[in-house]
Scaffold this motif. Structure first.
Motif, PDB file in Angstrom:
ATOM      1  N   ALA A 202      17.828 -46.951  13.222  1.00  0.00           N
ATOM      2  CA  ALA A 202      17.921 -48.095  14.141  1.00  0.00           C
ATOM      3  C   ALA A 202      19.355 -48.249  14.648  1.00  0.00           C
ATOM      4  CB  ALA A 202      17.459 -49.371  13.447  1.00  0.00           C
ATOM      5  N   ARG A 203      20.326 -48.136  13.756  1.00  0.00           N
ATOM      6  CA  ARG A 203      21.733 -48.259  14.128  1.00  0.00           C
ATOM      7  C   ARG A 203      22.127 -47.178  15.137  1.00  0.00           C
ATOM      8  NH1 ARG A 203      26.081 -46.774   9.701  1.00  0.00           N
ATOM      9  NH2 ARG A 203      25.123 -44.762  10.188  1.00  0.00           N
ATOM     10  N   ASN A 204      21.732 -45.927  14.878  1.00  0.00           N
ATOM     11  CA  ASN A 204      22.080 -44.836  15.780  1.00  0.00           C
ATOM     12  C   ASN A 204      21.483 -45.049  17.176  1.00  0.00           C
ATOM     13  OD1 ASN A 204      23.448 -43.643  13.678  1.00  0.00           O
ATOM     14  ND2 ASN A 204      21.824 -42.183  13.188  1.00  0.00           N
ATOM     15  N   ASN A 205      20.245 -45.518  17.214  1.00  0.00           N
ATOM     16  CA  ASN A 205      19.606 -45.796  18.503  1.00  0.00           C
ATOM     17  C   ASN A 205      20.332 -46.896  19.261  1.00  0.00           C
ATOM     18  OD1 ASN A 205      16.836 -44.485  19.365  1.00  0.00           O
ATOM     19  ND2 ASN A 205      16.851 -44.502  17.136  1.00  0.00           N
ATOM     20  N   LEU A 206      20.767 -47.929  18.530  1.00  0.00           N
ATOM     21  CA  LEU A 206      21.469 -49.034  19.176  1.00  0.00           C
ATOM     22  C   LEU A 206      22.812 -48.588  19.742  1.00  0.00           C
ATOM     23  CD1 LEU A 206      20.582 -51.885  16.672  1.00  0.00           C
ATOM     24  CD2 LEU A 206      20.001 -51.837  19.101  1.00  0.00           C
ATOM     25  N   TYR A 207      23.520 -47.729  19.026  1.00  0.00           N
ATOM     26  CA  TYR A 207      24.783 -47.214  19.544  1.00  0.00           C
ATOM     27  C   TYR A 207      24.565 -46.398  20.807  1.00  0.00           C
ATOM     28  CZ  TYR A 207      28.070 -48.735  15.984  1.00  0.00           C
ATOM     29  OH  TYR A 207      28.883 -49.503  15.190  1.00  0.00           O
ATOM     30  N   ILE A 208      23.516 -45.579  20.820  1.00  0.00           N
ATOM     31  CA  ILE A 208      23.219 -44.783  22.006  1.00  0.00           C
ATOM     32  C   ILE A 208      22.868 -45.677  23.188  1.00  0.00           C
ATOM     33  CG2 ILE A 208      21.575 -43.142  23.012  1.00  0.00           C
ATOM     34  CD1 ILE A 208      21.378 -41.877  20.185  1.00  0.00           C
ATOM     35  N   MET A 209      22.011 -46.687  22.940  1.00  0.00           N
ATOM     36  CA  MET A 209      21.534 -47.550  24.015  1.00  0.00           C
ATOM     37  C   MET A 209      22.631 -48.441  24.589  1.00  0.00           C
ATOM     38  SD  MET A 209      17.915 -48.757  22.380  1.00  0.00           S
ATOM     39  CE  MET A 209      16.618 -47.573  22.034  1.00  0.00           C
ATOM     40  N   THR A 210      23.456 -49.001  23.715  1.00  0.00           N
ATOM     41  CA  THR A 210      24.458 -49.973  24.164  1.00  0.00           C
ATOM     42  C   THR A 210      25.767 -49.320  24.589  1.00  0.00           C
ATOM     43  OG1 THR A 210      25.336 -50.292  21.922  1.00  0.00           O
ATOM     44  CG2 THR A 210      23.499 -51.708  22.606  1.00  0.00           C
ATOM     45  N   GLY A 211      26.060 -48.126  24.072  1.00  0.00           N
ATOM     46  CA  GLY A 211      27.326 -47.490  24.375  1.00  0.00           C
ATOM     47  C   GLY A 211      28.506 -48.120  23.663  1.00  0.00           C
ATOM     48  N   LEU A 212      28.250 -49.005  22.704  1.00  0.00           N
ATOM     49  CA  LEU A 212      29.338 -49.659  21.966  1.00  0.00           C
ATOM     50  C   LEU A 212      30.057 -48.651  21.075  1.00  0.00           C
ATOM     51  CD1 LEU A 212      27.636 -53.020  20.915  1.00  0.00           C
ATOM     52  CD2 LEU A 212      29.504 -52.738  22.554  1.00  0.00           C
TER      53      LEU A 212
ATOM     54  N   SER B 156      18.329 -46.798  31.619  1.00  0.00           N
ATOM     55  CA  SER B 156      18.613 -45.653  32.475  1.00  0.00           C
ATOM     56  C   SER B 156      18.800 -44.443  31.577  1.00  0.00           C
ATOM     57  CB  SER B 156      19.879 -45.895  33.307  1.00  0.00           C
ATOM     58  OG  SER B 156      20.197 -44.754  34.092  1.00  0.00           O
ATOM     59  N   GLY B 157      17.778 -43.574  31.499  1.00  0.00           N
ATOM     60  CA  GLY B 157      17.804 -42.491  30.530  1.00  0.00           C
ATOM     61  C   GLY B 157      17.705 -43.072  29.134  1.00  0.00           C
TER      62      GLY B 157
ATOM     63  N   ARG C 238      20.326 -45.014  27.981  1.00  0.00           N
ATOM     64  CA  ARG C 238      21.328 -46.072  27.961  1.00  0.00           C
ATOM     65  C   ARG C 238      20.830 -47.337  28.635  1.00  0.00           C
ATOM     66  NH1 ARG C 238      26.749 -44.655  27.655  1.00  0.00           N
ATOM     67  NH2 ARG C 238      27.103 -46.887  27.894  1.00  0.00           N
ATOM     68  N   LEU C 239      21.296 -48.478  28.148  1.00  0.00           N
ATOM     69  CA  LEU C 239      21.058 -49.752  28.790  1.00  0.00           C
ATOM     70  C   LEU C 239      22.247 -50.043  29.695  1.00  0.00           C
ATOM     71  CD1 LEU C 239      19.650 -51.756  25.766  1.00  0.00           C
ATOM     72  CD2 LEU C 239      18.431 -51.289  27.887  1.00  0.00           C
ATOM     73  N   VAL C 240      21.975 -50.228  30.983  1.00  0.00           N
ATOM     74  CA  VAL C 240      23.045 -50.466  31.951  1.00  0.00           C
ATOM     75  C   VAL C 240      22.764 -51.755  32.704  1.00  0.00           C
ATOM     76  CG1 VAL C 240      23.548 -48.016  32.205  1.00  0.00           C
ATOM     77  CG2 VAL C 240      21.876 -49.085  33.716  1.00  0.00           C
ATOM     78  N   VAL C 241      23.813 -52.355  33.256  1.00  0.00           N
ATOM     79  CA  VAL C 241      23.662 -53.594  33.999  1.00  0.00           C
ATOM     80  C   VAL C 241      22.812 -53.329  35.242  1.00  0.00           C
ATOM     81  CG1 VAL C 241      24.885 -55.396  35.271  1.00  0.00           C
ATOM     82  CG2 VAL C 241      25.873 -54.461  33.180  1.00  0.00           C
ATOM     83  N   LYS C 242      21.854 -54.208  35.475  1.00  0.00           N
ATOM     84  CA  LYS C 242      20.946 -54.046  36.620  1.00  0.00           C
ATOM     85  C   LYS C 242      21.720 -54.101  37.917  1.00  0.00           C
ATOM     86  CE  LYS C 242      16.956 -56.241  34.386  1.00  0.00           C
ATOM     87  NZ  LYS C 242      16.043 -57.408  34.442  1.00  0.00           N
ATOM     88  N   LYS C 243      21.308 -53.256  38.851  1.00  0.00           N
ATOM     89  CA  LYS C 243      21.920 -53.263  40.170  1.00  0.00           C
ATOM     90  C   LYS C 243      21.362 -54.418  41.006  1.00  0.00           C
ATOM     91  CE  LYS C 243      22.651 -48.259  40.278  1.00  0.00           C
ATOM     92  NZ  LYS C 243      22.327 -46.987  40.972  1.00  0.00           N
ATOM     93  N   ALA C 244      22.234 -55.030  41.773  1.00  0.00           N
ATOM     94  CA  ALA C 244      21.802 -56.134  42.639  1.00  0.00           C
ATOM     95  C   ALA C 244      20.873 -55.595  43.716  1.00  0.00           C
ATOM     96  CB  ALA C 244      23.014 -56.802  43.264  1.00  0.00           C
ATOM     97  N   LYS C 245      19.792 -56.317  43.979  1.00  0.00           N
ATOM     98  CA  LYS C 245      18.841 -55.895  45.006  1.00  0.00           C
ATOM     99  C   LYS C 245      19.104 -56.626  46.312  1.00  0.00           C
ATOM    100  CE  LYS C 245      15.194 -54.774  41.692  1.00  0.00           C
ATOM    101  NZ  LYS C 245      13.797 -55.021  41.270  1.00  0.00           N
TER     102      LYS C 245
END
Length: 213
Positions: free
Chosen positions: A162-172, A203-204, A206-213
């Motif tokens: 779980a920790r490894n997945n969170l690091y990958i997703m958040t990029g922290l 995105s892939g 990673r969790l990234v900030v949503k782009k403005a529409k």
């Protein structure tokens, strides 16, 4: 099994033995029967380093049973037990017997990753049933589920996964080891989620900030 499950969630598996005939049948109970569960995972998890497809993971419910004990130093000891003796039971006509399991717990050190999976269950070497399910990322559930798994799972392997997945997703940055560090890491992910919930998309990996529409 549910058609769709969120990454990190419990995966309920129900095995049912159904008597579709017009007479009662004497059968081996599901609790003591020879049951094989085979899981085929999505590519490339089913492919080795040479690119060759490998056999699906297999669990044999009667081959052995385990009992987990936590020792004074915090480490877990697994004690293997002999299989239970087989017992017979009467299955009434037009009725069924059910066995409720948790697939994630059964697989233990084989965490269920994102993607489509195929599951085969075989009862007493003859009766077979198949089911397909998909593990997906849920923007509302997945991060909190992984944080809770990291914080409270009794399995060290599950906590690290779980920790490894969170690091990958958040990029922290700052992945560490040890119980004290794990507690600080949980707080770090909780703070990150509190600040970013509803603002990010996948995105892939990673969790990234949503782009403005």
């Amino acid at each position: 099994i549910p058609k769709t499950v969120s990454l990190g969630e419990r995966i309920p598996l129900q095995i049912s033995l159904v008597n579709q005939g017009k007479q009662d049948l004497e059968v081996i109970s599901l609790e003591t029967a020879d049951i094989i569960i085979r899981l085929k995972r999505p590519h490339p998890i089913n492919v080795n380093a040479e690119g060759v497809e490998v056999e699906p993971e297999e669990i044999y419910l009667r081959k052995s049973r385990s009992s987990i004990h936590t020792q004074p130093d915090g480490k877990q000891m697994i004690k293997w037990l002999a299989p239970l003796p087989q017992k017979k039971t009467t299955l009434k006509k037009s009725s069924q017997a059910d066995l409720e399991l948790d697939l994630a717990t059964l697989l233990g050190g084989w965490p269920i990753e994102l993607g489509e999976h195929s599951l085969l269950v075989k009862y007493e070497g003859s009766l077979e049933a198949e089911a397909n399910f998909e593990v997906v990322f849920d923007l509302e559930k997945t991060v909190p589920t992984l944080i809770d798994l990291m914080k409270s799972s009794p399995s060290p392997d599950d906590r690290k996964w779980a920790r490894n997945n969170l690091y990958i997703m958040t990029g922290l940055p700052g992945q560490e080891d040890g119980k004290a560090e794990m507690k600080r890491e949980v707080e770090k992910f909780q703070n990150w989620w509190s600040e970013n919930k509803g603002k990010v998309e996948l995105s892939g990996e990673r969790l990234v900030v949503k782009k403005a529409k």
